[in-house]
Motif scaffolding. Sequence first.
Motif, mmCIF file in Angstrom:
data_model
loop_
_atom_site.group_PDB
_atom_site.id
_atom_site.type_symbol
_atom_site.label_atom_id
_atom_site.label_comp_id
_atom_site.label_asym_id
_atom_site.label_seq_id
_atom_site.Cartn_x
_atom_site.Cartn_y
_atom_site.Cartn_z
ATOM 1 N N ILE A 184 29.360 -35.606 -69.717
ATOM 2 C CA ILE A 184 29.626 -34.306 -70.327
ATOM 3 C C ILE A 184 28.395 -33.848 -71.105
ATOM 4 C CG2 ILE A 184 31.069 -33.054 -71.978
ATOM 5 C CD1 ILE A 184 32.720 -34.009 -69.640
ATOM 6 N N ASP A 185 27.983 -32.599 -70.868
ATOM 7 C CA ASP A 185 26.903 -31.974 -71.631
ATOM 8 C C ASP A 185 27.535 -30.828 -72.421
ATOM 9 O OD1 ASP A 185 24.730 -30.553 -72.606
ATOM 10 O OD2 ASP A 185 23.589 -30.679 -70.741
ATOM 11 N N LEU A 186 27.929 -31.117 -73.664
ATOM 12 C CA LEU A 186 28.616 -30.101 -74.470
ATOM 13 C C LEU A 186 27.778 -28.843 -74.705
ATOM 14 C CD1 LEU A 186 30.573 -32.187 -77.134
ATOM 15 C CD2 LEU A 186 31.525 -30.778 -75.303
ATOM 16 N N PRO A 187 26.500 -28.945 -75.105
ATOM 17 C CA PRO A 187 25.731 -27.721 -75.345
ATOM 18 C C PRO A 187 25.641 -26.820 -74.103
ATOM 19 C CG PRO A 187 24.604 -29.582 -76.319
ATOM 20 C CD PRO A 187 25.726 -30.144 -75.489
ATOM 21 N N ALA A 188 25.525 -27.417 -72.939
ATOM 22 C CA ALA A 188 25.433 -26.637 -71.701
ATOM 23 C C ALA A 188 26.804 -26.274 -71.158
ATOM 24 C CB ALA A 188 24.655 -27.414 -70.644
ATOM 25 N N ARG A 189 27.849 -26.911 -71.719
ATOM 26 C CA ARG A 189 29.230 -26.699 -71.258
ATOM 27 C C ARG A 189 29.370 -27.013 -69.772
ATOM 28 N NH1 ARG A 189 32.080 -23.101 -75.418
ATOM 29 N NH2 ARG A 189 30.531 -23.065 -77.053
ATOM 30 N N ARG A 190 28.810 -28.174 -69.420
ATOM 31 C CA ARG A 190 28.857 -28.641 -68.032
ATOM 32 C C ARG A 190 29.325 -30.088 -67.985
ATOM 33 N NH1 ARG A 190 23.804 -26.285 -64.567
ATOM 34 N NH2 ARG A 190 24.227 -24.113 -65.041
ATOM 35 N N ALA A 191 29.910 -30.436 -66.851
ATOM 36 C CA ALA A 191 30.308 -31.816 -66.608
ATOM 37 C C ALA A 191 29.785 -32.225 -65.242
ATOM 38 C CB ALA A 191 31.821 -31.948 -66.643
ATOM 39 N N GLU A 192 29.201 -33.413 -65.178
ATOM 40 C CA GLU A 192 28.804 -34.011 -63.912
ATOM 41 C C GLU A 192 29.775 -35.144 -63.650
ATOM 42 O OE1 GLU A 192 24.741 -35.179 -64.320
ATOM 43 O OE2 GLU A 192 24.029 -33.136 -63.969
ATOM 44 N N ILE A 193 30.430 -35.085 -62.504
ATOM 45 C CA ILE A 193 31.483 -36.045 -62.209
ATOM 46 C C ILE A 193 31.196 -36.696 -60.864
ATOM 47 C CG2 ILE A 193 33.963 -36.355 -61.898
ATOM 48 C CD1 ILE A 193 34.247 -33.659 -63.506
ATOM 49 N N SER A 234 39.688 -37.992 -69.767
ATOM 50 C CA SER A 234 41.000 -38.581 -69.485
ATOM 51 C C SER A 234 41.640 -37.972 -68.237
ATOM 52 C CB SER A 234 41.931 -38.398 -70.685
ATOM 53 O OG SER A 234 41.477 -39.143 -71.773
ATOM 54 N N ALA A 235 41.516 -36.671 -68.083
ATOM 55 C CA ALA A 235 42.095 -36.001 -66.913
ATOM 56 C C ALA A 235 41.420 -36.474 -65.632
ATOM 57 C CB ALA A 235 41.975 -34.485 -67.055
ATOM 58 N N VAL A 236 40.104 -36.616 -65.674
ATOM 59 C CA VAL A 236 39.369 -37.094 -64.494
ATOM 60 C C VAL A 236 39.739 -38.544 -64.198
ATOM 61 C CG1 VAL A 236 37.075 -37.611 -63.569
ATOM 62 C CG2 VAL A 236 37.472 -35.450 -64.756
ATOM 63 N N ALA A 237 39.835 -39.376 -65.233
ATOM 64 C CA ALA A 237 40.181 -40.787 -65.050
ATOM 65 C C ALA A 237 41.594 -40.949 -64.493
ATOM 66 C CB ALA A 237 40.047 -41.543 -66.362
ATOM 67 N N ALA A 238 42.515 -40.067 -64.875
ATOM 68 C CA ALA A 238 43.877 -40.129 -64.344
ATOM 69 C C ALA A 238 43.886 -39.804 -62.857
ATOM 70 C CB ALA A 238 44.783 -39.169 -65.106
ATOM 71 N N LEU A 239 42.983 -38.932 -62.451
ATOM 72 C CA LEU A 239 42.867 -38.547 -61.052
ATOM 73 C C LEU A 239 42.149 -39.616 -60.241
ATOM 74 C CD1 LEU A 239 43.337 -36.164 -59.068
ATOM 75 C CD2 LEU A 239 41.103 -35.302 -59.762
ATOM 76 N N ASP A 240 41.079 -40.172 -60.800
ATOM 77 C CA ASP A 240 40.271 -41.185 -60.125
ATOM 78 C C ASP A 240 39.761 -42.176 -61.173
ATOM 79 O OD1 ASP A 240 38.436 -42.749 -58.762
ATOM 80 O OD2 ASP A 240 37.131 -41.084 -58.188
ATOM 81 N N SER A 289 33.996 -27.355 -75.961
ATOM 82 C CA SER A 289 33.112 -27.158 -77.106
ATOM 83 C C SER A 289 33.050 -28.310 -78.106
ATOM 84 C CB SER A 289 33.529 -25.892 -77.857
ATOM 85 O OG SER A 289 34.855 -26.044 -78.337
ATOM 86 N N CYS A 290 33.881 -29.354 -77.935
ATOM 87 C CA CYS A 290 33.913 -30.384 -78.972
ATOM 88 C C CYS A 290 34.238 -31.760 -78.381
ATOM 89 C CB CYS A 290 34.952 -30.024 -80.028
ATOM 90 S SG CYS A 290 36.645 -30.037 -79.410
ATOM 91 N N GLY A 291 34.240 -32.741 -79.236
ATOM 92 C CA GLY A 291 34.544 -34.099 -78.813
ATOM 93 C C GLY A 291 35.949 -34.245 -78.265
ATOM 94 N N HIS A 292 36.895 -33.507 -78.831
ATOM 95 C CA HIS A 292 38.268 -33.551 -78.312
ATOM 96 C C HIS A 292 38.300 -33.020 -76.882
ATOM 97 C CE1 HIS A 292 42.577 -33.345 -77.992
ATOM 98 N NE2 HIS A 292 42.481 -32.060 -77.704
#
Length: 65
Positions: free
Chosen positions: A33-42, A20-26, A10-13
Amino acid sequence: MLTLSIPDMSCGHCRSAIESAVAALDPQAATHIDLPARRAEIDTQASPQAVIAALAAIGFAAAPV
């Protein structure tokens, strides 16, 4: 491209923690990140299961869209 619904994001944090979690993995992954839609495209070489597990480890439930 992996698209995930992340209902508790829901926020910038949240955005920063997920990126950061995705970058640590790959480190080569690209995350949008689309905060209003609460979706992430990776765009990543990691498996969907690995990405979902990495997000769960930091407290975000995620599911493929």
